[in-house]
Design a protein around this motif. Structure first.
Motif, PDB file in Angstrom:
ATOM      1  N   VAL A   5       1.141   8.253  -2.410  1.00  0.00           N
ATOM      2  CA  VAL A   5       0.538   6.613  -2.130  1.00  0.00           C
ATOM      3  C   VAL A   5       1.972   5.944  -1.719  1.00  0.00           C
ATOM      4  CG1 VAL A   5      -0.041   4.484  -3.339  1.00  0.00           C
ATOM      5  CG2 VAL A   5      -1.411   6.773  -3.449  1.00  0.00           C
ATOM      6  N   GLN A   6       3.015   6.367  -2.282  1.00  0.00           N
ATOM      7  CA  GLN A   6       4.082   5.746  -1.924  1.00  0.00           C
ATOM      8  C   GLN A   6       4.558   6.119  -0.579  1.00  0.00           C
ATOM      9  OE1 GLN A   6       7.674   7.904  -3.768  1.00  0.00           O
ATOM     10  NE2 GLN A   6       8.817   5.961  -3.932  1.00  0.00           N
ATOM     11  N   HIS A  65       2.680   2.607   5.918  1.00  0.00           N
ATOM     12  CA  HIS A  65       1.850   1.333   6.569  1.00  0.00           C
ATOM     13  C   HIS A  65       2.867   0.013   6.851  1.00  0.00           C
ATOM     14  CE1 HIS A  65      -1.422  -1.739   6.845  1.00  0.00           C
ATOM     15  NE2 HIS A  65      -0.416  -2.374   5.920  1.00  0.00           N
ATOM     16  N   ARG A  66       3.951  -0.159   6.025  1.00  0.00           N
ATOM     17  CA  ARG A  66       4.839  -1.181   6.098  1.00  0.00           C
ATOM     18  C   ARG A  66       5.514  -0.990   7.579  1.00  0.00           C
ATOM     19  NH1 ARG A  66       4.785  -1.240   0.490  1.00  0.00           N
ATOM     20  NH2 ARG A  66       6.297   0.446   0.186  1.00  0.00           N
ATOM     21  N   LYS A  67       6.016   0.223   7.907  1.00  0.00           N
ATOM     22  CA  LYS A  67       6.890   0.328   9.113  1.00  0.00           C
ATOM     23  C   LYS A  67       5.773   0.100  10.180  1.00  0.00           C
ATOM     24  CE  LYS A  67       9.800   3.832  11.449  1.00  0.00           C
ATOM     25  NZ  LYS A  67       9.368   3.342  12.891  1.00  0.00           N
ATOM     26  N   ARG A  68       4.515   0.551  10.371  1.00  0.00           N
ATOM     27  CA  ARG A  68       3.881   0.580  11.474  1.00  0.00           C
ATOM     28  C   ARG A  68       3.334  -1.151  11.472  1.00  0.00           C
ATOM     29  NH1 ARG A  68      -0.790   5.168   9.973  1.00  0.00           N
ATOM     30  NH2 ARG A  68       0.105   7.059  11.225  1.00  0.00           N
ATOM     31  N   SER A  69       3.307  -1.886  10.519  1.00  0.00           N
ATOM     32  CA  SER A  69       3.106  -3.185  10.501  1.00  0.00           C
ATOM     33  C   SER A  69       4.374  -4.049  11.040  1.00  0.00           C
ATOM     34  CB  SER A  69       2.651  -3.662   9.067  1.00  0.00           C
ATOM     35  OG  SER A  69       1.635  -3.065   8.684  1.00  0.00           O
ATOM     36  N   GLY A  70       5.463  -3.325  11.497  1.00  0.00           N
ATOM     37  CA  GLY A  70       6.480  -4.301  11.768  1.00  0.00           C
ATOM     38  C   GLY A  70       7.466  -4.836  10.767  1.00  0.00           C
ATOM     39  N   ALA A  71       7.357  -4.476   9.666  1.00  0.00           N
ATOM     40  CA  ALA A  71       7.880  -4.849   8.619  1.00  0.00           C
ATOM     41  C   ALA A  71       9.468  -4.526   8.558  1.00  0.00           C
ATOM     42  CB  ALA A  71       7.458  -4.379   7.154  1.00  0.00           C
ATOM     43  N   ALA A  72      10.489  -5.386   8.090  1.00  0.00           N
ATOM     44  CA  ALA A  72      11.847  -5.319   8.366  1.00  0.00           C
ATOM     45  C   ALA A  72      12.230  -4.197   7.186  1.00  0.00           C
ATOM     46  CB  ALA A  72      12.374  -6.625   8.127  1.00  0.00           C
ATOM     47  N   ALA A  86      -4.643   7.698   1.187  1.00  0.00           N
ATOM     48  CA  ALA A  86      -4.833   6.548   2.291  1.00  0.00           C
ATOM     49  C   ALA A  86      -5.974   5.688   1.795  1.00  0.00           C
ATOM     50  CB  ALA A  86      -5.246   7.278   3.637  1.00  0.00           C
ATOM     51  N   ALA A  87      -6.866   6.389   1.204  1.00  0.00           N
ATOM     52  CA  ALA A  87      -8.053   5.723   0.589  1.00  0.00           C
ATOM     53  C   ALA A  87      -7.450   4.760  -0.484  1.00  0.00           C
ATOM     54  CB  ALA A  87      -9.020   6.772   0.064  1.00  0.00           C
ATOM     55  N   TYR A  88      -6.626   5.062  -1.266  1.00  0.00           N
ATOM     56  CA  TYR A  88      -6.130   4.422  -2.529  1.00  0.00           C
ATOM     57  C   TYR A  88      -5.586   3.119  -1.843  1.00  0.00           C
ATOM     58  CZ  TYR A  88      -3.515   2.840  -6.560  1.00  0.00           C
ATOM     59  OH  TYR A  88      -3.124   2.106  -7.661  1.00  0.00           O
ATOM     60  N   ARG A  89      -4.557   3.338  -0.761  1.00  0.00           N
ATOM     61  CA  ARG A  89      -3.900   2.331  -0.143  1.00  0.00           C
ATOM     62  C   ARG A  89      -4.869   1.247   0.331  1.00  0.00           C
ATOM     63  NH1 ARG A  89      -2.062  -0.574   3.503  1.00  0.00           N
ATOM     64  NH2 ARG A  89      -3.673   0.012   4.635  1.00  0.00           N
ATOM     65  N   ASP A  90      -5.933   1.851   1.106  1.00  0.00           N
ATOM     66  CA  ASP A  90      -7.021   0.724   1.875  1.00  0.00           C
ATOM     67  C   ASP A  90      -7.688  -0.132   0.646  1.00  0.00           C
ATOM     68  OD1 ASP A  90      -6.154   1.690   4.298  1.00  0.00           O
ATOM     69  OD2 ASP A  90      -7.668   3.098   4.536  1.00  0.00           O
ATOM     70  N   HIS A  91      -8.196   0.568  -0.480  1.00  0.00           N
ATOM     71  CA  HIS A  91      -8.668   0.235  -1.429  1.00  0.00           C
ATOM     72  C   HIS A  91      -7.962  -1.142  -1.971  1.00  0.00           C
ATOM     73  CE1 HIS A  91     -11.768  -0.622  -4.543  1.00  0.00           C
ATOM     74  NE2 HIS A  91     -10.903  -0.236  -5.575  1.00  0.00           N
ATOM     75  N   ALA A  92      -6.581  -0.784  -2.423  1.00  0.00           N
ATOM     76  CA  ALA A  92      -5.731  -1.567  -3.039  1.00  0.00           C
ATOM     77  C   ALA A  92      -5.764  -2.809  -2.143  1.00  0.00           C
ATOM     78  CB  ALA A  92      -4.439  -0.985  -3.521  1.00  0.00           C
ATOM     79  N   ALA A  93      -5.337  -2.629  -0.826  1.00  0.00           N
ATOM     80  CA  ALA A  93      -5.246  -3.886   0.259  1.00  0.00           C
ATOM     81  C   ALA A  93      -6.570  -4.649   0.200  1.00  0.00           C
ATOM     82  CB  ALA A  93      -4.951  -3.302   1.686  1.00  0.00           C
TER      83      ALA A  93
END
Length: 399
Positions: free
Chosen positions: A338-339, A345-352, A386-393
């Motif tokens: 999950v980490q 996900h943060r890198k793909r989203s363009g996070a700094a 990935a399922a856990y991250r989507d559910h948390a989001a």
């Protein structure tokens, strides 16, 4: 002469090994199959140690075959070899087996490369001369129509002194080498098992060398008949079990090659497990990790696994700048997955990128095998992560 006739066992019939027929023939058949497969698959140029194993098992399987009564009788009926000659040739094959085993044990020393060629020539010459002298010494027993194991005379002592010298030297060298490597430690479980089997063979061969020589002296002088009878019976069965103990580790490379061809070897399984994790990470970090300009058209599973491991490790170093501590409420392997998924996900989203947080999987282990084991554990939870991250989001969005 009457005493000699009373003590002699006349070669009127063949003697098969006293091991159960099923055990004997399965062992011989298994050994011959391993030899053939090693010649086809594993005996590659530039691997002299593998060739020595193949030679040793080939001579051992030949000895086991020639010591079977059915083979002795068939050769006798065909007029090829008399029973006594076949038995002595079988013993000669055992002596030939010792040479590659000694060379193999010596090859495990650091000084071997400097003396390999000279020692190999000397040892092979010595074993061929020894076999020739043994067959000449056995002429006396063959002329009398007796088993040399029970024949009186100095020829019996010479015959078995040569045999015992080779058997004892092999047992001592193999035993000492195995003990040295086992005491050194740092061996994988499979290597410890192999060395333990080799150690058993070495100790057994050393004991055989001593007791066979004592039996030969007793037979040659007509004393200790009970011990001669004991050794005569033991000689018929012991070699089959020694051959089996030697064939098991010799088959390891063949089994690995077979598993690789069926794609069920550990490297192929690891590649299948790591592929989803690897492909996601490499796509996200393609511009930041070094990759070979030219890919192998058909890399072996081991090469592909090594490349995937290195590239996953490089990606995790990149994602460490986008990482946060793993969730504490989850099992360790799932939490690590999950980490990584969150950082990806943060890198793909363009996070700094922020401060570097070491991902647990990127920490160096004892060696690359430990690192692969850790990565496989994380990759096995990749879909769940990935399922856990989507559910948390989704939960965060609902709030």
């Amino acid at each position: 002469m009457a005493d000699l006739a009373a003590d002699a066992v006349v070669l009127g019939y063949p003697v098969t090994s006293s091991a159960p027929a099923a055990v004997a023939w399965l062992t011989i058949g298994f050994s011959l199959l391993v030899v053939i497969l090693r010649l086809v698959w594993a005996d590659e140029p530039g691997l002299p140690e593998e060739r020595l194993v193949t030679y040793g098992l080939w001579f051992g399987a030949g000895a086991g075959l020639l010591r079977e009564g059915a083979v002795q009788q068939a050769l006798s009926d065909a007029g090829i070899l008399e029973v006594g000659t076949t038995r002595q040739v079988g013993t000669a094959f055992i002596v030939l087996t010792f040479a590659p085993l000694v060379l193999l044990a010596l090859s495990w020393t650091d000084s071997w490369p400097e003396r390999a060629a000279r020692t190999s020539r000397a040892l092979w010459t010595a074993v061929y001369v020894s076999v020739a002298v043994m067959l000449v010494a056995g002429t006396h027993a063959r002329a009398l129509g007796q088993y040399i194991d029970r024949t009186r005379g100095w020829e019996t002592v010479l015959y078995f002194a040569i045999f015992s010298a080779w058997c004892g030297a092999t047992g001592i060298v193999v035993t000492c080498t195995s003990i040295r490597d086992l005491r050194a430690g740092e061996l994988r479980p499979s290597h410890r098992v192999t060395h333990a089997l080799i150690l058993i063979v070495g100790v057994w061969a050393t004991e055989e060398a001593f007791s066979i020589l004592v039996s030969a002296v007793c037979a040659a002088t007509g004393t200790g008949q009970w011990f001669v009878d004991f050794r005569f019976a033991a000689n018929q069965s012991n070699f089959i079990y020694l051959l089996l103990l030697g064939a098991i580790p010799a088959s390891a490379q063949v089994m690995m090659d077979l598993a690789r061809r069926l794609r069920v070897d550990s490297a192929s399984r690891a590649v299948r497990v790591l592929t989803p994790l690897w492909s996601d990470l490499v796509r996200a970090c393609a511009g930041e990790i070094p990759r070979p300009a030219q890919q192998d058209s058909a890399p072996s599973p081991e090469r592909r696994l090594h490349r995937m491991t290195v590239e996953i490790r490089d990606c995790l170093l990149v994602l460490g700048r986008y990482s946060e501590p793993p969730p504490q409420q989850l099992p360790a392997a799932l939490a690590e997955a999950v980490q990584i998924a969150e950082a990806l996900h943060r890198k793909r989203s363009g996070a700094a990128p922020g401060g570097y947080v070491r991902l647990h999987a990127s920490a160096p282990g004892r060696d690359i095998v430990d690192e692969r084991r850790t990565l496989r554990s994380i990759a096995a939870h990749w879909d769940a992560a990935a399922a856990y991250r989507d559910h948390a989001a989704q939960l965060n969005g609902a709030r």
